[in-house]
Design a protein around this motif. Structure first.
Motif, PDB file in Angstrom:
ATOM      1  N   GLN A 183       7.909   7.961  25.552  1.00 51.17           N
ATOM      2  CA  GLN A 183       8.020   9.401  25.755  1.00 51.17           C
ATOM      3  C   GLN A 183       9.510   9.749  25.728  1.00 51.17           C
ATOM      4  O   GLN A 183      10.302   9.157  26.464  1.00 51.17           O
ATOM      5  CB  GLN A 183       7.412   9.816  27.091  1.00 51.17           C
ATOM      6  CG  GLN A 183       7.476  11.304  27.329  1.00 51.17           C
ATOM      7  CD  GLN A 183       6.878  11.696  28.662  1.00 51.17           C
ATOM      8  OE1 GLN A 183       6.691  10.878  29.545  1.00 51.17           O
ATOM      9  NE2 GLN A 183       6.592  12.968  28.808  1.00 51.17           N
ATOM     10  N   MET A 184       9.880  10.699  24.871  1.00 52.79           N
ATOM     11  CA  MET A 184      11.275  11.093  24.727  1.00 52.79           C
ATOM     12  C   MET A 184      11.554  12.340  25.565  1.00 52.79           C
ATOM     13  O   MET A 184      10.826  13.324  25.462  1.00 52.79           O
ATOM     14  CB  MET A 184      11.599  11.388  23.260  1.00 52.79           C
ATOM     15  CG  MET A 184      11.403  10.214  22.317  1.00 52.79           C
ATOM     16  SD  MET A 184      12.434   8.783  22.688  1.00 52.79           S
ATOM     17  CE  MET A 184      14.071   9.451  22.450  1.00 52.79           C
TER      18      MET A 184
ATOM     19  N   TRP B 137      19.384  11.338  25.387  1.00 50.87           N
ATOM     20  CA  TRP B 137      17.949  11.262  25.579  1.00 50.87           C
ATOM     21  C   TRP B 137      17.629  10.196  26.607  1.00 50.87           C
ATOM     22  O   TRP B 137      18.396   9.258  26.792  1.00 50.87           O
ATOM     23  CB  TRP B 137      17.257  10.866  24.276  1.00 50.87           C
ATOM     24  CG  TRP B 137      17.385  11.871  23.187  1.00 50.87           C
ATOM     25  CD1 TRP B 137      18.440  12.032  22.327  1.00 50.87           C
ATOM     26  CD2 TRP B 137      16.438  12.867  22.827  1.00 50.87           C
ATOM     27  NE1 TRP B 137      18.188  13.063  21.461  1.00 50.87           N
ATOM     28  CE2 TRP B 137      16.960  13.596  21.739  1.00 50.87           C
ATOM     29  CE3 TRP B 137      15.166  13.205  23.311  1.00 50.87           C
ATOM     30  CZ2 TRP B 137      16.278  14.647  21.147  1.00 50.87           C
ATOM     31  CZ3 TRP B 137      14.488  14.256  22.714  1.00 50.87           C
ATOM     32  CH2 TRP B 137      15.043  14.959  21.647  1.00 50.87           C
TER      33      TRP B 137
ATOM     34  N   GLY C 253      21.736   9.733  20.923  1.00 49.65           N
ATOM     35  CA  GLY C 253      21.166   9.831  19.584  1.00 49.65           C
ATOM     36  C   GLY C 253      22.228   9.906  18.506  1.00 49.65           C
ATOM     37  O   GLY C 253      23.420  10.081  18.781  1.00 49.65           O
TER      38      GLY C 253
ATOM     39  N   VAL D  40       7.903  15.702  23.304  1.00 47.72           N
ATOM     40  CA  VAL D  40       9.262  15.831  23.814  1.00 47.72           C
ATOM     41  C   VAL D  40       9.241  16.792  24.982  1.00 47.72           C
ATOM     42  O   VAL D  40       8.707  17.885  24.895  1.00 47.72           O
ATOM     43  CB  VAL D  40      10.226  16.354  22.720  1.00 47.72           C
ATOM     44  CG1 VAL D  40      11.599  16.582  23.288  1.00 47.72           C
ATOM     45  CG2 VAL D  40      10.279  15.374  21.574  1.00 47.72           C
TER      46      VAL D  40
ATOM     47  N   TYR E 292      11.090   9.663  16.304  1.00 46.54           N
ATOM     48  CA  TYR E 292      11.868   8.988  17.346  1.00 46.54           C
ATOM     49  C   TYR E 292      13.252   8.622  16.820  1.00 46.54           C
ATOM     50  O   TYR E 292      13.716   7.491  16.984  1.00 46.54           O
ATOM     51  CB  TYR E 292      11.122   7.731  17.820  1.00 46.54           C
ATOM     52  CG  TYR E 292       9.820   8.040  18.508  1.00 46.54           C
ATOM     53  CD1 TYR E 292       9.761   8.177  19.887  1.00 46.54           C
ATOM     54  CD2 TYR E 292       8.647   8.225  17.780  1.00 46.54           C
ATOM     55  CE1 TYR E 292       8.578   8.477  20.531  1.00 46.54           C
ATOM     56  CE2 TYR E 292       7.453   8.529  18.409  1.00 46.54           C
ATOM     57  CZ  TYR E 292       7.423   8.651  19.784  1.00 46.54           C
ATOM     58  OH  TYR E 292       6.242   8.960  20.411  1.00 46.54           O
TER      59      TYR E 292
ATOM     60  N   ALA F 155      14.391   7.695  27.042  1.00 51.96           N
ATOM     61  CA  ALA F 155      13.125   7.228  26.479  1.00 51.96           C
ATOM     62  C   ALA F 155      12.406   6.463  27.582  1.00 51.96           C
ATOM     63  O   ALA F 155      12.964   5.528  28.156  1.00 51.96           O
ATOM     64  CB  ALA F 155      13.379   6.323  25.276  1.00 51.96           C
TER      65      ALA F 155
ATOM     66  N   GLN G 150      14.673  14.946  26.316  1.00 49.75           N
ATOM     67  CA  GLN G 150      16.030  15.348  25.956  1.00 49.75           C
ATOM     68  C   GLN G 150      16.763  15.770  27.214  1.00 49.75           C
ATOM     69  O   GLN G 150      16.232  16.507  28.043  1.00 49.75           O
ATOM     70  CB  GLN G 150      16.021  16.490  24.953  1.00 49.75           C
ATOM     71  CG  GLN G 150      17.413  16.817  24.451  1.00 49.75           C
ATOM     72  CD  GLN G 150      17.415  17.848  23.334  1.00 49.75           C
ATOM     73  OE1 GLN G 150      16.388  18.400  22.990  1.00 49.75           O
ATOM     74  NE2 GLN G 150      18.564  18.110  22.791  1.00 49.75           N
TER      75      GLN G 150
ATOM     76  N   VAL H  69      15.700   6.611  18.907  1.00 46.29           N
ATOM     77  CA  VAL H  69      15.340   5.203  19.068  1.00 46.29           C
ATOM     78  C   VAL H  69      15.613   4.438  17.777  1.00 46.29           C
ATOM     79  O   VAL H  69      16.084   3.301  17.798  1.00 46.29           O
ATOM     80  CB  VAL H  69      13.845   5.076  19.472  1.00 46.29           C
ATOM     81  CG1 VAL H  69      13.384   3.627  19.420  1.00 46.29           C
ATOM     82  CG2 VAL H  69      13.620   5.659  20.855  1.00 46.29           C
TER      83      VAL H  69
END
Length: 139
Positions: A129-130, A109, A103, A4, A74, A111, A132, A77
């Protein structure tokens, strides 16, 4: 996978919009992502796992392991409030697709999905890949 990174500025450096992108790979990538998110929302581990690349399946050799990893690492997601497709980029046989996600906790977020072209012509998800997002101003 699973790292993250906080900050929206990184997205600009990683993902520049290209006006001449071929629509077909991008459309295919978006379809795969949307169908996998739908499978997560329906708790359909088999379908969600079917969109994972052979490399991801090598790391998570069962549907149960894969599904548990997504639930834990995740969450946005797995249970998005809303999501929308952002910019995309094609690099050889890879499509990088930005997905803007709200979320389940209300945090925003981005992604970054990486999808690779398979020998059968399909695209499979090879990593996410996340990032924030910083909170915006209150409205």
């Amino acid at each position: 996978m699973g790292r993250v990174v906080v900050g929206a500025g990184l997205i600009v450096a990683l993902l520049l919009a290209s006006p001449g992108l071929a629509a077909e790979p991008v459309d295919a990538a978006r379809s795969v992502i949307g169908r996998q998110i739908e499978a997560f929302l329906n708790d359909d581990a088999a379908t969600a796992y079917s969109f994972a690349s052979p490399q991801i399946k090598g790391l998570f050799p069962s549907q149960a392991l894969f599904f548990e990893m997504v639930k834990r690492g995740y969450r946005p997601v797995y249970r998005p409030g809303n999501f929308a497709f952002g910019r995309s980029k094609i690099e050889g046989s890879t499509v990088v697709q930005e997905v803007l996600i709200s979320g389940p906790d209300g945090k925003d977020w981005t992604a970054l999905y990486s999808l690779t072209l398979q020998p059968d012509g399909s695209y499979k998800i090879n990593g996410v890949q996340m990032l924030q997002q910083a909170p915006g101003p209150e409205i």
